[in-house]
Motif scaffolding. Structure first.
Motif, PDB file in Angstrom:
ATOM      1  N   VAL A 144       0.830  -1.212   0.000  1.00  0.00           N
ATOM      2  CA  VAL A 144       0.000   0.000   0.000  1.00  0.00           C
ATOM      3  C   VAL A 144       0.866   1.264   0.000  1.00  0.00           C
ATOM      4  N   GLY A 145       0.261   2.345  -0.465  1.00  0.00           N
ATOM      5  CA  GLY A 145       0.895   3.661  -0.332  1.00  0.00           C
ATOM      6  C   GLY A 145       1.969   3.916  -1.371  1.00  0.00           C
ATOM      7  N   GLY A 146       3.073   4.519  -0.915  1.00  0.00           N
ATOM      8  CA  GLY A 146       4.142   4.961  -1.816  1.00  0.00           C
ATOM      9  C   GLY A 146       4.653   3.881  -2.761  1.00  0.00           C
ATOM     10  N   VAL A 206       3.059   1.329  -4.074  1.00  0.00           N
ATOM     11  CA  VAL A 206       2.114   1.051  -5.166  1.00  0.00           C
ATOM     12  C   VAL A 206       2.178   2.188  -6.192  1.00  0.00           C
ATOM     13  N   ARG A 207       2.254   3.416  -5.672  1.00  0.00           N
ATOM     14  CA  ARG A 207       2.403   4.578  -6.555  1.00  0.00           C
ATOM     15  C   ARG A 207       3.649   4.398  -7.439  1.00  0.00           C
ATOM     16  N   ASP A 208       4.753   4.025  -6.795  1.00  0.00           N
ATOM     17  CA  ASP A 208       6.002   3.908  -7.551  1.00  0.00           C
ATOM     18  C   ASP A 208       5.949   2.747  -8.549  1.00  0.00           C
ATOM     19  N   TYR A 257       8.522  -1.249   1.018  1.00  0.00           N
ATOM     20  CA  TYR A 257       7.168  -1.763   0.803  1.00  0.00           C
ATOM     21  C   TYR A 257       6.439  -1.803   2.128  1.00  0.00           C
ATOM     22  N   ASP A 258       5.302  -1.113   2.198  1.00  0.00           N
ATOM     23  CA  ASP A 258       4.488  -1.176   3.407  1.00  0.00           C
ATOM     24  C   ASP A 258       3.334  -2.132   3.156  1.00  0.00           C
ATOM     25  N   ILE A 259       3.021  -2.914   4.177  1.00  0.00           N
ATOM     26  CA  ILE A 259       1.899  -3.842   4.056  1.00  0.00           C
ATOM     27  C   ILE A 259       0.762  -3.371   4.947  1.00  0.00           C
ATOM     28  N   ASP A 290       3.193  13.480  14.712  1.00  0.00           N
ATOM     29  CA  ASP A 290       4.577  13.539  14.229  1.00  0.00           C
ATOM     30  C   ASP A 290       4.678  13.261  12.734  1.00  0.00           C
ATOM     31  N   GLY A 291       3.573  13.210  12.035  1.00  0.00           N
ATOM     32  CA  GLY A 291       3.637  13.063  10.586  1.00  0.00           C
ATOM     33  C   GLY A 291       3.553  11.628  10.129  1.00  0.00           C
ATOM     34  N   ARG A 292       3.875  10.721  10.981  1.00  0.00           N
ATOM     35  CA  ARG A 292       3.786   9.312  10.596  1.00  0.00           C
ATOM     36  C   ARG A 292       2.759   8.602  11.469  1.00  0.00           C
ATOM     37  N   SER A 327      -9.054   5.415   2.700  1.00  0.00           N
ATOM     38  CA  SER A 327      -9.684   6.740   2.738  1.00  0.00           C
ATOM     39  C   SER A 327      -9.022   7.684   3.732  1.00  0.00           C
ATOM     40  N   ARG A 328      -8.205   7.169   4.664  1.00  0.00           N
ATOM     41  CA  ARG A 328      -7.502   8.053   5.601  1.00  0.00           C
ATOM     42  C   ARG A 328      -6.237   8.623   4.980  1.00  0.00           C
ATOM     43  N   ARG A 329      -5.832   8.106   3.827  1.00  0.00           N
ATOM     44  CA  ARG A 329      -4.536   8.495   3.245  1.00  0.00           C
ATOM     45  C   ARG A 329      -4.618   9.854   2.576  1.00  0.00           C
ATOM     46  N   ASP A 330      -3.459  10.509   2.410  1.00  0.00           N
ATOM     47  CA  ASP A 330      -3.483  11.917   2.032  1.00  0.00           C
ATOM     48  C   ASP A 330      -3.920  12.188   0.590  1.00  0.00           C
ATOM     49  N   PHE A 331      -3.243  11.580  -0.381  1.00  0.00           N
ATOM     50  CA  PHE A 331      -3.516  11.909  -1.783  1.00  0.00           C
ATOM     51  C   PHE A 331      -3.911  10.664  -2.566  1.00  0.00           C
ATOM     52  N   LEU A 390       0.063  19.377   7.971  1.00  0.00           N
ATOM     53  CA  LEU A 390       1.288  18.997   7.271  1.00  0.00           C
ATOM     54  C   LEU A 390       0.999  18.573   5.837  1.00  0.00           C
ATOM     55  N   ARG A 391      -0.206  18.074   5.605  1.00  0.00           N
ATOM     56  CA  ARG A 391      -0.556  17.607   4.254  1.00  0.00           C
ATOM     57  C   ARG A 391      -0.404  18.721   3.228  1.00  0.00           C
ATOM     58  N   ILE A 392      -0.510  19.968   3.657  1.00  0.00           N
ATOM     59  CA  ILE A 392      -0.311  21.106   2.742  1.00  0.00           C
ATOM     60  C   ILE A 392       1.118  21.061   2.202  1.00  0.00           C
ATOM     61  N   LYS A 449      12.762  19.647   2.581  1.00  0.00           N
ATOM     62  CA  LYS A 449      13.988  19.092   1.988  1.00  0.00           C
ATOM     63  C   LYS A 449      13.700  18.287   0.733  1.00  0.00           C
ATOM     64  N   ARG A 450      12.560  17.606   0.703  1.00  0.00           N
ATOM     65  CA  ARG A 450      12.197  16.840  -0.494  1.00  0.00           C
ATOM     66  C   ARG A 450      11.705  17.784  -1.587  1.00  0.00           C
ATOM     67  N   LEU A 451      10.963  18.805  -1.155  1.00  0.00           N
ATOM     68  CA  LEU A 451      10.408  19.786  -2.091  1.00  0.00           C
ATOM     69  C   LEU A 451      11.513  20.527  -2.840  1.00  0.00           C
TER      70      LEU A 451
HETATM   71  P1  ATP Z   1       8.122   8.214  -0.090  1.00  0.00           P
HETATM   72  O1  ATP Z   1       8.465   7.531  -1.343  1.00  0.00           O
HETATM   73  O2  ATP Z   1       8.592   9.598  -0.018  1.00  0.00           O
HETATM   74  O3  ATP Z   1       8.425   7.430   1.155  1.00  0.00           O
HETATM   75  P2  ATP Z   1       5.449   7.693   0.647  1.00  0.00           P
HETATM   76  O4  ATP Z   1       4.164   7.822  -0.127  1.00  0.00           O
HETATM   77  O5  ATP Z   1       5.851   6.328   1.075  1.00  0.00           O
HETATM   78  O6  ATP Z   1       6.552   8.390  -0.188  1.00  0.00           O
HETATM   79  P3  ATP Z   1       5.431   8.380   3.426  1.00  0.00           P
HETATM   80  O7  ATP Z   1       5.594   9.711   4.069  1.00  0.00           O
HETATM   81  O8  ATP Z   1       6.472   7.336   3.656  1.00  0.00           O
HETATM   82  O9  ATP Z   1       5.288   8.659   1.880  1.00  0.00           O
HETATM   83  O10 ATP Z   1       4.021   7.820   3.848  1.00  0.00           O
HETATM   84  C1  ATP Z   1       3.576   6.513   3.499  1.00  0.00           C
HETATM   85  C2  ATP Z   1       2.084   6.543   3.191  1.00  0.00           C
HETATM   86  O11 ATP Z   1       1.344   6.867   4.370  1.00  0.00           O
HETATM   87  C3  ATP Z   1       1.688   7.569   2.148  1.00  0.00           C
HETATM   88  O12 ATP Z   1       1.783   7.050   0.853  1.00  0.00           O
HETATM   89  C4  ATP Z   1       0.271   7.887   2.547  1.00  0.00           C
HETATM   90  O13 ATP Z   1      -0.611   6.907   2.046  1.00  0.00           O
HETATM   91  C5  ATP Z   1       0.273   7.745   4.070  1.00  0.00           C
HETATM   92  N1  ATP Z   1       0.528   9.016   4.791  1.00  0.00           N
HETATM   93  C6  ATP Z   1       1.725   9.457   5.259  1.00  0.00           C
HETATM   94  N2  ATP Z   1       1.605  10.615   5.901  1.00  0.00           N
HETATM   95  C7  ATP Z   1       0.302  10.947   5.858  1.00  0.00           C
HETATM   96  C8  ATP Z   1      -0.473  12.031   6.346  1.00  0.00           C
HETATM   97  N3  ATP Z   1       0.098  13.032   7.001  1.00  0.00           N
HETATM   98  N4  ATP Z   1      -1.802  12.006   6.115  1.00  0.00           N
HETATM   99  C9  ATP Z   1      -2.381  10.986   5.451  1.00  0.00           C
HETATM  100  N5  ATP Z   1      -1.712   9.949   4.954  1.00  0.00           N
HETATM  101  C10 ATP Z   1      -0.395   9.907   5.156  1.00  0.00           C
END
Ligand code: ATP
Ligand code: MG
Length: 412
Positions: A38-40, A42-44, A54-56, A106-108, A124-128, A171-173, A215-217
């Motif tokens: 899930v998450g990053g 799958v996007r990649d 890889y997050d599960i 703390d962002g995570r 549905s809780r995920r950011d983008f 932080l999502r901004i 720093k990533r931006l």
């Molecule tokens: P990267 O390749 O930079 O690690 P990533 O998508 O894995 O990108 P992370 O910050 O590692 O980004 O977060 C992992 C996942 O957790 C994200 O893809 C997203 O689904 C979710 N996530 C992380 N932070 C938030 C947040 N502040 N609000 C909602 N979802 C979040």
């Protein structure tokens, strides 16, 4: 795993995952749970880029996950957020229970979480949208929010109502800007309007979290476009930048984005002047980053050392890496011609490679040897070593033991 192996390898969009990841998914599935990556990652995978991890995500609750991996090494650090880390095939794999979140601190890790048995809740809780997809070899793709469509269109869009999502976690901004910059995407119109409207929410977010996204931006391929489109957001996180005024800000942004994608270098260029260093300091960077940027900025003023003696004097206090960055920054800001920058850089590299003596440690005599000659340890020893270095830097004496000892004896 080779990059091409990660790419779509079947018409129905299957990916090859690393063996330990597949094994972990299977362990959960064979005990009757659902499990996806899930998450990053799958996007990649969808972009044809090798994921760095890889997050599960799973329907299993943390104790159930642990039960699936009895006999494996388990690290319980994230248990209260539903995360169990399991070492499979030597690789740490984070396995997190489907959940909905309270406020993120703390962002995570959100302050409180509620576990769920439904993947929809977790996504549905995920950011983008592009970060809200899941995939499993058994179950295929789960993409409820148009993640693949937005990847195709190259846009960052919030999952759900942007104002509400930014309200939950400001932080999502900054993350929206970060992902748009690093992926080279645009920010979807509605999401962008909400970013502008809600930018003040970043005032409640800790400096460290903002810095990590900044720093990533700043090194992203889309940095220029994002820094220009979201000037107001940048002024919110680095208010000192506003004193540059719009025109100089624009020039600084263009110069910074034209430079090598290096955080220290691009940040120095963006700040343009030592007096703006507080913009970085407020984000609480580590001492290394702050002093590096401060050093680069200090060499943007006045003339740059030209001849070898002046360069050595500079390198006495400035690490080679920062000296090169200072040259690049001057060039990017139009303070040094391309040719000059190239030749000074070449000279700096030559000095570094040749082990040029620019610090006391590089002198051909040591403090110990001088002490054996009768120089007392302490201030006097330091003064003599510095004097020797000055003689060597200015080429009055060669960096050779005999010559240095003779000079030191004369000083005593
Ligand atoms: P990267 O390749 O930079 O690690 P990533 O998508 O894995 O990108 P992370 O910050 O590692 O980004 O977060 C992992 C996942 O957790 C994200 O893809 C997203 O689904 C979710 N996530 C992380 N932070 C938030 C947040 N502040 N609000 C909602 N979802 C979040
Ligand atoms: Mg990640």
């Amino acid at each position: 795993m080779a990059k091409e192996e990660c790419q779509l390898n079947a018409e129905n969009a299957g990916f090859t995952l690393p063996a330990p990841v597949t094994e972990a998914l299977e362990m959960l599935e064979s005990s009757g749970h659902e499990a996806y990556v899930v998450g990053g990652c799958v996007r990649d995978l969808c972009r044809g880029v090798l994921p760095h991890d890889y997050d599960i995500t799973t329907s299993a609750f943390p104790d159930e996950t642990e039960a699936c991996f009895s006999g494996f090494r388990i690290i319980e650090t994230g248990m209260k957020h539903g995360t169990v880390t399991v070492i499979v095939g030597g690789e740490p794999i984070e396995i997190t229970t489907y959940r909905t979140d309270g406020k993120y601190l703390d962002g995570r890790h959100p302050e409180s979480v509620t576990f769920s048995r439904r993947i929809e809740d977790d996504l549905s809780r995920r950011d983008f949208t592009v970060n809200a997809m899941a995939y499993s070899p058994r179950r295929g793709f789960r993409d409820f929010f148009g993640g693949r469509r937005d990847l195709e269109a190259r846009v960052i869009a919030c999952v759900g109502e942007p104002d509400r999502r930014f309200g939950e976690d400001g932080l999502r901004i900054m993350r929206a800007l970060r992902f748009a910059s690093s992926l080279g995407f645009d920010i979807d119109e509605k999401t962008a309007a909400s970013v502008h409207r809600n930018r003040a929410l970043l005032g409640n977010i800790s400096a460290e979290r903002i810095l990590a996204e900044y720093k990533r931006l700043i090194v992203g391929e889309g940095a220029e476009r994002i820094l220009i489109s979201f000037e107001d957001v940048m002024y919110t996180v680095m208010p000192e930048l506003q004193s540059l005024g719009h025109e100089i800000y624009m020039r600084a942004v263009r110069a910074a984005s034209s430079a090598r994608p290096d955080v220290n270098l691009r940040t120095a260029i963006l700040l343009c002047d030592e007096k703006n260093l507080p913009a970085l300091r407020r984000l609480k960077p580590d001492g290394k980053l702050l002093s590096s940027v401060g050093r680069i900025l200090s060499y943007l003023k006045g003339d740059f050392p030209r001849d070898r003696v002046a360069l050595r004097r500079m390198l006495r206090r400035c690490p080679y890496e920062d000296a090169r960055r200072a040259v690049e920054a001057r060039h990017a800001l139009g303070l040094m011609s391309e040719d000059d920058a190239a030749s000074v850089t070449e000279e700096i590299c030559r000095m570094e490679a040749g082990g040029e003596c620019v610090t006391v440690r590089q002198l051909a005599v040591s403090g110990g040897e001088l002490m054996a000659m009768g120089v007392p340890e302490g201030e006097r020893l330091g003064v003599i070593l510095e004097a020797l270095l000055e003689e060597v830097i200015t080429e009055r004496i060669p960096n050779e033991r005999e010559a240095l000892l003779k000079f030191a004896a004369g000083m005593m």
